[in-house]
Design a protein around this motif. Structure first.
Motif, mmCIF file in Angstrom:
data_model
loop_
_atom_site.group_PDB
_atom_site.id
_atom_site.type_symbol
_atom_site.label_atom_id
_atom_site.label_comp_id
_atom_site.label_asym_id
_atom_site.label_seq_id
_atom_site.Cartn_x
_atom_site.Cartn_y
_atom_site.Cartn_z
ATOM 1 N N LEU A 95 5.377 7.147 4.731
ATOM 2 C CA LEU A 95 4.394 7.803 3.861
ATOM 3 C C LEU A 95 5.090 8.578 2.746
ATOM 4 O O LEU A 95 4.766 8.439 1.570
ATOM 5 N N GLU A 96 6.065 9.351 3.105
ATOM 6 C CA GLU A 96 6.701 10.229 2.118
ATOM 7 C C GLU A 96 7.576 9.471 1.129
ATOM 8 O O GLU A 96 7.667 9.841 -0.037
ATOM 9 N N GLU A 97 8.238 8.427 1.595
ATOM 10 C CA GLU A 97 9.192 7.747 0.721
ATOM 11 C C GLU A 97 8.578 6.619 -0.094
ATOM 12 O O GLU A 97 9.267 5.951 -0.852
ATOM 13 N N GLY A 98 7.295 6.362 0.097
ATOM 14 C CA GLY A 98 6.683 5.252 -0.638
ATOM 15 C C GLY A 98 7.004 3.907 -0.011
ATOM 16 O O GLY A 98 7.050 2.890 -0.690
ATOM 17 N N MET A 143 13.325 -1.307 -1.298
ATOM 18 C CA MET A 143 14.227 -0.158 -1.474
ATOM 19 C C MET A 143 13.659 1.100 -0.836
ATOM 20 O O MET A 143 14.366 1.848 -0.167
ATOM 21 N N ARG A 144 12.350 1.352 -1.073
ATOM 22 C CA ARG A 144 11.736 2.569 -0.492
ATOM 23 C C ARG A 144 11.651 2.441 1.033
ATOM 24 O O ARG A 144 11.644 3.439 1.738
ATOM 25 N N GLY B 669 8.931 2.624 -7.234
ATOM 26 C CA GLY B 669 8.446 1.562 -6.354
ATOM 27 C C GLY B 669 7.896 0.385 -7.131
ATOM 28 O O GLY B 669 8.087 -0.770 -6.758
ATOM 29 N N GLN B 670 7.204 0.684 -8.225
ATOM 30 C CA GLN B 670 6.694 -0.401 -9.073
ATOM 31 C C GLN B 670 7.841 -1.198 -9.675
ATOM 32 O O GLN B 670 7.817 -2.417 -9.715
ATOM 33 N N ILE B 671 8.839 -0.492 -10.160
ATOM 34 C CA ILE B 671 9.959 -1.179 -10.801
ATOM 35 C C ILE B 671 10.720 -2.014 -9.767
ATOM 36 O O ILE B 671 11.006 -3.193 -9.984
#
Ligand SMILES: Cc1cc2nc3c(=O)[nH]c(=O)nc-3n(C[C@H](O)[C@H](O)[C@H](O)COP(=O)(O)OP(=O)(O)OC[C@H]3O[C@@H](n4cnc5c(N)ncnc54)[C@H](O)[C@@H]3O)c2cc1C
Ligand code: FES
Ligand code: FES
Lengths: 158, 797, 286
Positions: A95-98, A143-144, B669-671
């Motif tokens: 949740l926090e890191e996307g 990545m997130r 996040g979009q990128i």
């Protein structure tokens, strides 16, 4: 028409019995018979991991498990990860890191993370990449998610 | 009243995603998680040929296993059941809802079935036997062009779309000509140019591959044998597009067609136009059966039957001065639209406008064309034509640099657009533009110069060859041209009973963060906590039409409207004395509640106003194509293994100037997500076509990157606020799709010495060129041992 | 789901003997299902021909890794995760451990079995090249008893094996004789993880006095079955690793490879990469 099988197993700590065709996918039993819709179908062929659950502590894709093979098993779905609606640390970190964008891969991803951290409490990037490679995410570019896993492993440490 | 500190700005911070808790709990209900009482399940019977005529339809009495089929238990819908027009309207009406007689692409829907038990459907679908008269199909841009040529000589057999009543012409949905300053290129420019550089570039179809397949549930109210009202809920980007489609199919007014977006598991453009198809189908079954009907595709059906990114072919012819300055360019940009026009004209338009790249062209002519093929219609996918034409121009810039003998960097630096200059459509760049600065920073972040020099040295004789390359580009935010004027979007904010503002928009959340950023904008404008702002589920009976959720327009255009609506709300509350300046969040709620007690309700409502200085001329195809542009430089580093011919991206830096970054985590996040899709587009994702049908319509054979295939993706931002967006934001959603492919192929050129011009670039393609087995010249002999060349020829005998 | 689960039967007899009795009673009627990672995909896609299944997933008798002085025996119901966790396999049969590590994803490795992998007999499967390189034996069991077969005789043709309809694969036997051998394995797939191989090669060799004393080379996706590349082996046996040897091996590989064009790759590419992998293997022996 072939008969139904009565299958007993434990789901999220609760003993359940279902009557279903023995090859009915565990995925469909969870979603249709037990209304546990947090487990998702993305491909139905073992590729995407959005149907992943823990069965006897092992990560499995529930779209490839005939319910008869779950007889006597202990199953944990996304609904069993949180405690009384309180987020588990892995969930909190996603949740926090996307780590969740559209959220459709998230339940499977969180269970895969769970399984990963069980095996490697302090995973390396390579271990994270390999551990989650069976869970496809089209939104995040991962990545997130990696960051969420790292954060969760940090929290597990203290 | 005690003055309290103004709340800290929320724009530019990263509050938790509005619907995030439900998502990580697995509690979010997507369409397939919803069941209505008495609901049936729907399925589609599809064409097995690419082109021809239906001769006969038979319902077999037994399925393939010999089990009897009780057809009386099935609801069956054909084109004859359609109460309104048999069309799925987008820009034109050429696209039938169900094929009545003619088939124009494989898997075209012909019949619909519904049954109480989902498990009964596959066998029933297979038991509908259709016979056809089959005609030769047109499957590629070249086939389509050949059909046009043959028609000129009187042979019409290759004409599959005639443009009747829809604009366009034979096999041609749309053409555009973009002529800089309305001035043709003088012959003298070509004659006097130091170099004339030509190139051809191709891009393939790409599947959106959202992890949630398309799906809807429809309900229908029928009285006096006529449809009174249709309701469709489902996974989608643009509820009002579906309303519009239903109006025609059911011959109902818009206010009798209700569409509700439920949580959507990824879209990327793939749920822009397609929900009009599946939504209409499910609604027809609901009409005929009198029951709610759920239709969800499985992965194989979703991949084989729904839209993909348009394949393209771009040809460049460029006049260049001795020092690398661009003198003139001719660009021919052709996209394959598939069998029906759908959104191809607008995809083409965005592709054409982005085709010159962020460069200053003294003379430029771009001819764009969208052609018809017997392939399922191609549709919207993140970037919408721009990734195709930007791929071409950014590969071409590297090619020109090579011809001129300057570095790719120098080539860009000598030709970048600058503030105050004019784009190819004649748009004056009044906002600050600093491409030189962006390039400098991007190359520094990626350590480009050192690596480029190092790879040049270490590649000699190396088994794994490395390369670094970049692309510079721009992406227009919002609808193209006069699109926003025509959309005329409306946004509302109302107060709920607790005195909390509730944003009413048709903009949808499908992962990009719409809910979150719009609430941030309202919170900041109203100076109240983010958690106190709500956003309504998009239900066309409840929310106004704020336009579709596409074209990188939500943050900038809709966000701006939310900002204005919030301002209006605030002015009303303060102006009416219910709220004192300098209020706290609690005071806002109290004041709002008192206002409601006194006045009943409060709804602020604002409509899009085209900025006075923005002008677009559709006829001349010139003017201000977009209110604002995002600018970017992406740098890719690759490794090419000469044993497997596999290119892998090993590092990626994405620098962009997107105005104010509203939510850094969402923006990154979009990128990252877009770059991952771009890497897939460049190196992995190939649609294998067999007679117009996607043959690899399974996740196991359509290869998207896994977590083990991606490099670290570093997203960097520069912020130059734009007056057009809330808090200075511009669009961001599509941009990251544009840059990766050309940057990667530019890097591969450094690694291999081979100038590849086509994506997806698979190991087999690299192999063919490296070893000369495609007949092309062998450019880099040291990567291949003579033994292979000798031995390869013997295989398969 | 493209099939109706109600049309299928599945039973799960308690013991191996019960399963064998069932198979013997009407040979070919029941199809065994172990981890289901092949059969359930076929079921989901609506192309599972058989209607009657017998689950063998729960049979403890088939899920084991046992060692004695000379042999390591792996039960057919051993999952890829089990293989990866085994210390003896990691230490002595590294090629198999490695192949297991890239067979699908973690979730697939937790379910997919070694027995299922070889009986399914895909030419692209990951464990066969390693098993061929180690000169494994397979034990097949039925009510008639147990028989043992060299694994290289197990695959008879495209998706055809030596298994009789009343038999199950009981186990796979690996001789513990590879101390001092040099191993090589590489999978070239459609991507880094969760990929089907376009080509894969396993190599194992023992050098003596600068020459190749013994060598095994096996490949996936080069023929209709997983194969030992005997001609390539012949080209290097007894030789020093020189440019000529490498060249000869490459040419031999090109000659014996008979790959195909399909939606995943091309025949030419597969053959060329196989040659490159052979070279990479041989250079490792230097
Ligand atoms: C997403 C995904 C990825 C995959 N990736 C790979 C990969 O990278 N590499 C690879 O090699 N495979 C891969 N596979 C295929 C599959 O996982 C393997 O082949 C696995 O080993 C099959 O084992 P199983 O027990 O699941 O087989 P099952 O589906 O249970 O059975 C497969 C076949 O073997 C038969 N069978 C099983 N056990 C026995 C026995 N003891 N005796 C006789 N017959 C038996 C069955 O009757 C059936 O015909 C993948 C599969 C999926 C779904
Ligand atoms: S739905 Fe099970 S892995 Fe995709
Ligand atoms: S968050 Fe959308 S697929 Fe992962």
């Amino acid at each position: 028409m072939a008969g139904l099988a009565a299958v007993r197993f434990r789901v999220n700590g609760v003993e359940r019995t279902v009557e279903a065709p023995p090859v009915k996918r565990l995925l469909d039993v969870l979603r249709e018979d037990l209304q546990l819709t947090g487990t998702k179908e993305g491909c139905g062929e073992g590729e995407c991991g959005s149907c992943a659950v823990l069965m006897n502590g092992e990560l499995v894709n529930s779209c490839l498990v005939p319910v008869l093979q779950a007889e006597g098993a202990v199953v944990c779905t996304i609904e069993g990860v949180s405690v009384d609606g309180r987020l588990a640390p892995v969930q909190q970190c996603f949740l926090e890191e996307g780590g969740a964008q559209c959220g459709i891969c998230t339940p499977g991803m969180i269970l895969a993370t769970h399984h990963l951290l069980e095996k490697y409490p302090q995973p390396t990037l390579l271990q994270i990449q390999e551990g989650l490679a069976g869970n496809l995410c089209r939104c995040t570019g991962y990545m997130r998610i990696f960051e969420a896993v790292r954060q969760a492993s940090e929290r597990g440490r203290d | 009243m005690a003055k309290t500190e103004a709340p800290k700005p929320i724009l530019g911070t990263s509050p938790l995603r509005k619907e995030g808790v439900a998502k990580v709990l697995g509690a979010t209900r997507y369409i397939d998680d919803i069941a209505l009482d008495g609901m049936l399940f729907g399925a589609t019977v599809r064409a097995s040929i690419a082109r021809g005529r239906i001769l006969d339809i038979q319902f077999e009495q037994k399925d393939d296993l010999g089990n009897p089929i009780d057809w009386s238990k099935f609801t069956i819908v054909t084109a004859n059941d359609i109460p309104g027009e048999n069309t799925i309207v987008h820009l034109t009406k050429d696209h039938p809802c169900l094929a009545a007689e003619f088939i124009n692409h494989p898997e075209e829907p012909i019949l619909l079935l519904a049954h109480r038990e989902k498990a009964m459907l596959p066998a029933a679908v297979a038991a509908v036997k259709i016979t056809y008269e089959e005609w030769p199909g047109v499957f590629t841009i070249e086939d389509s062009e050949a059909g046009i040529e043959r028609a000129k000589a009187g042979d019409e057999t290759g004409v599959i779309w005639r443009g009747h009543g829809h604009g366009g012409g034979n096999n041609t949905f749309k053409t555009y000509c973009m002529l800089k300053d309305q001035t043709e290129i003088p012959e003298s420019v070509w004659a006097e140019a130091a170099y004339i550089v030509e190139g051809e570039y191709r891009t393939g179809a790409q599947e959106q591959l959202y992890i949630e397949n398309n799906g809807v549930i429809a309900e229908c109210v029928v009285a006096d044998e006529a449809v009174q009202e249709v309701t469709v809920q489902g996974s989608m980007q643009c509820p009002f597009y579906l309303v519009h489609a239903l109006e025609l199919v059911f011959n109902l007014p818009a206010d009798r067609c209700r569409v509700i977006q439920v949580e959507t598991g990824g879209a990327f453009g793939g749920k822009e136009d397609f929900p009009s198809v599946i939504g209409s189908h499910a609604a027809l079954l609901a009409m005929k059966s009198g029951r709610p009907v759920k239709m969800t595709y499985d992965r194989a059906e979703d991949m084989v039957a729904t839209t993909k990114r348009h394949p393209s072919r771009t040809r460049h012819r460029t006049a260049v001065a001795k020092d690398g300055r661009l003198l003139a360019g001719e660009i021919e940009f052709v996209i394959d639209g598939g069998a029906y026009a759908t959104l191809s004209p607008v995809v083409l338009s965005r592709g054409v406008i982005h085709s010159p790249g962020p460069y200053d062209w003294p003379y430029l002519r771009v001819d764009g064309r969208a052609v018809a093929t017997n392939v399922a219609p191609h549709g919207a996918f993140r970037g919408f034509g721009a990734p195709q034409s930007i791929f071409a121009v950014e590969r071409h810039m590297d090619k020109i640099a090579g011809v001129v003998g300057i570095t790719p960097e120098e080539m860009r630096r000598r030709n970048f657009l600058k503030s105050g200059e004019k784009t190819a459509t004649g748009q004056h760049l009044s906002d600050p533009v600093d491409l030189q600065g962006l390039l400098t920073r991007a190359l520094r972040e990626a350590d480009y110069h050192r690596k480029r020099e190092e790879f040049a040295r270490t590649n000699v004789g190396a088994v794994v060859k490395r390369g670094i390359g970049f692309a510079s580009f721009f992406h227009g935010s919002g609808f193209t041209g006069s699109g926003e004027r025509r959309l005329n979007s409306l946004v509302e904010i109302e107060l709920n009973a607790e005195g909390m503002p509730n944003i009413l928009v048709s903009s949808t959340e499908f992962g990009q963060g719409t809910n979150t950023i719009l609430c941030q904008v309202a919170a900041q404008t109203l100076k109240i906590p983010y958690d106190d702002v709500l956003i309504a589920q998009p239900d066309t009976y409840r929310v106004p039409n704020s336009g579709p959720t596409v074209a990188s327009r939500t943050a900038m255009i809709v966000g701006k409207l939310v900002e204005r609506a919030a301002e209006q709300l605030c002015v009303t509350l303060v102006g009416s004395g219910f709220l004192a300046e300098g209020y706290t969040g609690e005071e806002f709620k109290d004041g709002a509640k008192r206002y409601l007690a006194a006045n009943g309700a409060l709804k602020a409502s604002v409509r899009y106003q085209a900025p006075a200085d923005i002008f677009w001329d559709d006829e001349q195809y010139r003017g201000d194509a977009y209110p604002a542009y995002a600018w970017a430089v992406y740098v890719a580093e690759v490794a090419v293994d000469t044993r497997t011919y596999q290119a892998t991206v090993t590092d990626f830096h994405a620098l962009q100037e997107v105005g104010k970054v509203l939510h850094p985590k969402l923006a990154a996040g979009q990128i990252e997500g877009g770059v991952a899709q771009g890497i897939g587009y460049a190196l992995y994702e190939k649609c294998v076509w067999q007679n117009g049908r996607m043959a690899n319509n399974q996740m196991t054979n359509y290869i998207m990157p896994t977590s083990a295939d991606l490099p670290p993706i570093h997203a960097h931002f520069e912020e130059v606020p734009s007056i057009h967006g809330p808090g200075g934001a511009k669009g961001i959603g599509e941009l990251p799709m544009d840059g990766p492919a050309p940057a990667i192929l530019n890097a591969i050129e450094q690694a291999t010495g081979i100038a590849f011009g086509e994506i997806p670039l698979l190991p087999e393609d690299i192999f063919a060129r490296m070893t000369g087995t495609d007949g092309a010249e062998k450019l880099n002999p040291d990567v291949m041992e003579p033994a292979i060349a000798a031995a390869v020829g013997e295989v398969g005998d | 789901m493209r099939s109706n689960p109600a049309h299928y039967e599945m039973v799960a007899p308690a013991t191996l003997d019960d399963v064998l009795a069932l198979l013997a009673h009407a040979p070919g009627v029941h199809t065994p299902m172990a981890g289901g990672t092949e059969l359930m995909v076929a079921l989901g896609a609506g192309r599972l021909a058989t209607r009657r299944l017998v689950s063998i997933n729960h049979l403890r008798e088939l899920r084991f890794i046992s060692t004695d002085d000379g042999l390591v025996t792996i039960g057919s119901g051993t999952t890829f995760s089990d293989v990866r966790r085994s210390a003896v396999i990691a230490a002595e049969f590294g090629l198999l451990a490695e192949a297991a590590s890239w067979t699908g994803s973690v979730a697939n490795q937790n379910r997919g079995t070694l027995g299922g992998n070889i009986v399914n007999a895909s030419p692209a499967a990951d464990s066969p090249p390693a098993l061929l390189a180690y000169d494994a034996e397979v034990r097949l069991v039925s009510v008639r008893g147990m028989r043992t077969l060299p694994y290289r005789e197990f695959h008879l043709g495209y998706k055809k094996t030596a298994l009789e309809p009343d038999e199950l694969v009981h186990s796979i036997v690996l001789p513990r004789v590879y101390a001092g051998w040099v191993g090589y394995i590489r999978k070239v797939g459609t991507r880094n993880a969760q990929a089907i191989s376009k080509v894969a090669l396993a190599g194992l060799a023992r050098m003596e006095g600068g020459r190749v004393r013994d060598v095994r080379i096996a490949a996936a996706s080069l023929r209709e079955i997983p194969v030992r590349c005997l001609a390539t082996e012949a080209a290097v046996i007894g030789r020093e690793i020189t440019a000529e040897t490498i060249q000869a091996a490459r040419v031999a590989m090109m000659r014996e490879a008979r790959p195909i064009d399909d939606i995943r790759s091309s025949a030419k590419y597969r053959a060329a990469v196989a040659g490159n992998l052979v070279e990479e293997f041989l250079r490792r022996l230097l």
